[in-house]
Write an enzyme that holds these catalytic residues in place. Structure first.
Site, short mmCIF file in Angstrom:
data_model
loop_
_atom_site.label_atom_id
_atom_site.label_comp_id
_atom_site.label_asym_id
_atom_site.label_seq_id
_atom_site.Cartn_x
_atom_site.Cartn_y
_atom_site.Cartn_z
N TYR A 58 0.86 -1.19 0.00
CA TYR A 58 0.00 0.00 0.00
C TYR A 58 0.89 1.23 0.00
O TYR A 58 1.51 1.57 1.00
CB TYR A 58 -0.89 0.04 1.23
CG TYR A 58 -1.93 -1.06 1.32
CD1 TYR A 58 -2.22 -1.88 0.24
CD2 TYR A 58 -2.63 -1.27 2.51
CE1 TYR A 58 -3.18 -2.87 0.33
CE2 TYR A 58 -3.60 -2.27 2.61
CZ TYR A 58 -3.86 -3.06 1.52
OH TYR A 58 -4.82 -4.05 1.62
N LEU A 210 -18.24 -1.58 1.95
CA LEU A 210 -18.99 -0.50 1.29
C LEU A 210 -18.95 -0.65 -0.23
O LEU A 210 -19.20 0.31 -0.97
CB LEU A 210 -18.42 0.86 1.69
CG LEU A 210 -18.39 1.19 3.18
CD1 LEU A 210 -17.84 2.58 3.42
CD2 LEU A 210 -19.77 1.04 3.81
N ARG A 212 -16.34 -1.08 -1.96
CA ARG A 212 -15.20 -0.21 -2.34
C ARG A 212 -15.67 1.23 -2.56
O ARG A 212 -15.12 1.95 -3.39
CB ARG A 212 -14.48 -0.76 -3.56
CG ARG A 212 -13.89 -2.16 -3.38
CD ARG A 212 -13.19 -2.61 -4.64
NE ARG A 212 -12.75 -3.99 -4.57
CZ ARG A 212 -11.52 -4.39 -4.23
NH1 ARG A 212 -10.62 -3.48 -3.89
NH2 ARG A 212 -11.19 -5.64 -4.22
N GLY A 213 -16.67 1.63 -1.82
CA GLY A 213 -17.19 2.99 -1.90
C GLY A 213 -18.41 3.12 -2.78
O GLY A 213 -19.11 4.15 -2.74
#
Length: 324
Positions: A58, A210, A212-213
């Protein structure tokens, strides 16, 4: 403040009932303000959220260094209060492109050595691997078991593996947790993976709760936001169709006195005490919204929610398409 805890697997440690996913603070979801990220991590610990999810890829190490910075400061015993979950194995180039996976035994131990340095810690609570198709899973898990014996790793986790590989991994060394995408619109885990994990006593740390939004109305647009580039659900006609489902969730949540994010988090949290939703909050406002989410919805509400959001109407794969 004491946040409710759950046990991570049948014989695993107690961790907070929701976890904080830190990925978006460094990568993939567009720009993030570092001071906001640090405040969010600090507030999560203050609220009793102990499970912090990161990965060595990341931001090519940036996310681990961010987490280390957040756990330093003047707060008392911040590291002791945190349960750090680290994924490793993904290989990336200088341009950020994904190049494959390396989970050879030597690579496992080298990756951990660098993670410990970046995190400024002596151990990782949960070390998590995906699948390297060139390496038998027994060799990867065996190397991780060595690290447990040496005290550098407390628990072993796996990520996005199929049922047969999960069995082989668990037979090599007890697996504490599986990380897998799970949401009201991504439920393929329920057919085989979730029953197997419950049979073996493996906990679930669920990402993408979610969508991924997507379930909060995000379109993944923006030059540095990867979602619209490599996630089919955020592309073209798929996105337009999926936004109609989001509108349904918004109406449903409003009727229940929840935000769409809270409804989505609550749905995952309600699927079992062995499931820990990971919430990718990057700001205090989003974190506070998550903290206020119910952890158990009545069966009738869950059924209505699932009926309103049938998975066969979701357009596009949840999996990444890495073609450029």
């Amino acid at each position: 403040m004491t946040f409710p805890n759950r046990f991570l697997g049948r014989n695993g440690p107690a961790v907070s009932a929701i976890g904080l996913g830190c990925m978006g603070m460094s990568d993939f979801y567009g720009p993030s303000v570092r001071t906001d990220a640090l405040q969010t991590i600090d507030r999560a610990l203050e609220a009793g959220i102990t499970l912090l999810d990161t990965g060595d890829f990341y931001g090519m190490g940036d996310n681990e260094m961010l987490l280390a910075e957040a756990l330093q400061g003047t707060g008392k015993n911040k590291r002791d209060r945190a349960f750090i979950q680290v994924k490793f194995g993904a290989q990336r180039g200088p341009d950020g492109a994904f190049l494959g996976t390396d989970a050879r035994p030597a690579a496992v131990k080298t990756a951990l050595a660098y993670s410990l340095k970046r995190l400024k810690t002596d151990y990782v609570d949960l070390y998590m691997t995906g699948l390297d198709p060139t390496v038998p899973i027994e060799e990867t898990i065996g190397a991780m078991a060595d690290l447990v014996e040496q005290g550098y790793v407390r628990h072993i986790g796996i990520s996005n593996l199929d049922a047969a590989i999960i069995r082989r991994a668990h037979a090599t060394h007890p697996i504490t947790a599986l990380q897998y995408e799970y949401s009201v619109i991504s439920r393929d885990m329920e057919a085989e993976i979730l029953p197997l994990c419950r049979e073996l006593g493996i906990g679930i740390t669920a990402y993408g709760v979610l969508g991924r939004g997507l379930l909060t109305g995000s379109t993944g647009a923006g030059e540095t936001d990867w979602r619209s580039k490599i996630l089919p659900r955020f592309q073209g006609e798929n996105l337009e169709a999926n936004r109609k489902l989001v509108a349904v969730l918004q109406d449903f949540a409003r009727q229940e006195g929840l935000s769409p994010a809270q409804a989505a988090i609550a749905w995952v949290a309600s699927q079992g005490e062995d499931i820990i939703p990971l919430v990718g909050a990057r700001t205090l406002a989003r974190l506070e919204e998550a903290i206020a989410s119910p952890l158990k919805l009545p069966a009738g509400i869950l059924a209505r929610m699932e009926k309103a959001l049938p998975t066969d109407q979701v357009q596009g794969s949840r999996l990444m398409s890495l073609r450029r």
